[in-house]
Design an enzyme around this catalytic site. Structure first.
Site, PDB file in Angstrom:
ATOM      1  CG  HIS A  53      -1.973  -1.058   1.427  1.00 40.48           C
ATOM      2  ND1 HIS A  53      -2.763  -1.652   0.335  1.00 40.48           N
ATOM      3  CD2 HIS A  53      -2.063  -2.070   2.326  1.00 40.48           C
ATOM      4  CE1 HIS A  53      -3.451  -2.567   0.424  1.00 40.48           C
ATOM      5  NE2 HIS A  53      -3.018  -2.954   1.589  1.00 40.48           N
ATOM      6  CG  ASP A  63      -5.288  -6.300  -0.036  1.00 45.23           C
ATOM      7  OD1 ASP A  63      -5.200  -7.238   1.085  1.00 45.23           O
ATOM      8  OD2 ASP A  63      -5.429  -4.812   0.515  1.00 45.23           O
TER       9      ASP A  63
END
Length: 446
Positions: free
Chosen positions: A263, A314
């Site tokens: 991220h 994810d």
């Protein structure tokens, strides 16, 4: 040994015509400008497969799209995720993860980095077999036929400064001794063609000493860590250390190309520049980051400083390699009110630039090679030249059409570790895998 012939294929040096590839688990030879032979599998357009740098396979069965009474954000979603995983058995994890991996292959991913933190039984007690959940992930990878980089996660605390874990985190929690044994058990569970790394979950979940211990368990392998996904995380890190998460990591850990910061959404200009200089990868998950309301990574600034990145799915809310690249670009278009933001120069293809960068950065993130070249893993896919979105397109235009128009529907066949896993756009075991997945989801929802 198998052979395949492409009318055009994307090689490390660029597009080439009349390409014949000989391969087993790895590519043995690449011939250019040759006619197909009778035994060749003939395809129109070939490209290397992508690495999915960040996956939580079990979350493929989680859907949390009903608004709560006080509004929703990442933290309320996390509570729902904790509730969901409370009942999961190793068999459930295997069935759900196999579906995720099947979807990944159909979407152009040929290898996955599984950020694996669901270790213990529903009470939080270790299983008698410490590696049973890792075995479930390995079974899913074998069933689907995807390359696996397994990243056992050290999760020890609820927040910065060693805060005690929350009840919902009980299935994740390890101390240093149990984590070391779990990493050993995970390594023993690996299927053929897989490799092992390690993942200190985040600076919220490990102390500096625990971070260093986790990194020491992968002296030559990949090291992944969540960093700066949420503004609240950044603020809490500053309160704890006086530094921002990425700033702290780069100052206090030996971050190099083995590291992937997942991220890294909320970074300032100096962190962006320092991350690019470090040689580490940013592990960007644009679809999940949009779904969870995380924010937008400063991709143009990062790429302008030669920063490396890979993409991941994810939470696996939707699985499509092209969609990740498309969302990466579209987020910038929306915030900057501009087009083709991530193309490196005038006349450059946006889709091709994103694809090439994600191929290179993703492979490095997972500790593997990539590309249609001798010695590289035989991980590649072919496009369906008859797909309407590809009509009349050639070379880099094909990648633009795939990323921005066609998506997974343009992929005809996929090979991973030398075996054909997808034909006619559908995984060769799709029906059986989907049947087990549906049965598992119905059981969990009963």
């Amino acid at each position: 040994m198998a052979t395949i012939w492409f009318k055009q294929a994307l090689l490390p040096a660029g597009w080439a015509e009349d390409v014949r590839i000989s391969f087993s688990a790895r590519i043995e030879a690449v011939e250019l400008g040759v006619a197909p032979q009778p035994q060749d599998d003939r395809r129109a357009i070939g490209a290397p497969g992508l690495a999915n740098v960040h996956s939580h396979g079990f979350q493929r069965a989680l859907l949390a799209e009903t608004r709560g009474p006080a509004g929703d954000n990442f933290w309320t979603w996390r509570v729902e995720m904790y509730r969901f995983l409370d009942r999961l058995t190793p068999e459930d994890v295997a069935a759900i993860t196999a579906q995720a991996y099947c979807d990944m292959l159909q979407g152009g991913f040929t290898r996955v980095g599984e950020f694996h933190y669901l270790h213990h039984d529903p009470s939080g007690a270790p299983y008698a077999d410490l590696g049973i959940m890792a075995k479930a992930v390995a079974h899913a990878a074998e069933e689907a036929g995807i390359g696996l980089t397994l990243l056992p996660v050290l999760y020890a605390h609820a927040d910065f400064g060693g805060a005690p874990p929350l009840p919902g985190q009980r299935r994740f929690i390890c101390d240093l001794d149990s984590f070391g044994r779990l990493v050993d058990a995970s390594g023993a569970a690996l299927p053929a063609g897989a490799n092992l790394g390690v993942a200190p979950h985040s600076l919220r979940a490990v102390t500096p000493q625990e971070l260093a211990f986790a990194a020491s368990l992968a002296p030559n392998g990949p090291i992944h860590i969540h960093a700066a996904e949420q503004v609240r995380e950044v603020e809490a890190c500053q309160a704890w250390s006086g530094m921002r998460p990425v700033e702290w990591l780069l100052a206090n850990a030996e971050v190099d190309q083995r590291w992937t910061l997942i991220h890294a959404t909320h970074v300032n200009a100096s962190e962006t520049a320092a991350l690019a200089r470090s040689g580490a990868q940013a592990g960007l998950c644009p679809v999940t980051e949009a779904n969870l309301g995380d924010g937008i990574f400063p991709t143009p600034d990062y790429l302008a400083q030669a920063g490396a990145f890979g993409v991941g799915t994810d939470s696996n809310i939707a699985i499509d390699a092209a969609a990740e690249l498309r969302m990466l670009e579209y987020a910038q278009r929306l915030t900057r009110r501009a087009r083709n933001v991530l193309a490196p120069s005038e006349g450059a293809s946006t889709g091709a630039a994103l694809f090439r960068a994600a191929c290179a950065g993703g492979a490095r993130s997972l500790g593997v090679e990539t590309g249609l070249a001798p010695g590289a893993p035989a991980d590649f896919f072919s496009f369906n030249a008859e797909h309407p979105s590809l009509a009349g397109r050639t070379r880099d235009e094909l990648l633009d059409a795939w990323v921005f128009s066609a998506g997974a529907g343009a992929i005809d066949a996929v090979w991973a570790m030398g075996e054909k896993r997808v034909e006619g756009g559908r995984h060769v075991k799709a029906e059986a895998i989907a049947r087990d997945f549906a049965k598992t989801v119905r059981k969990l929802r009963a």
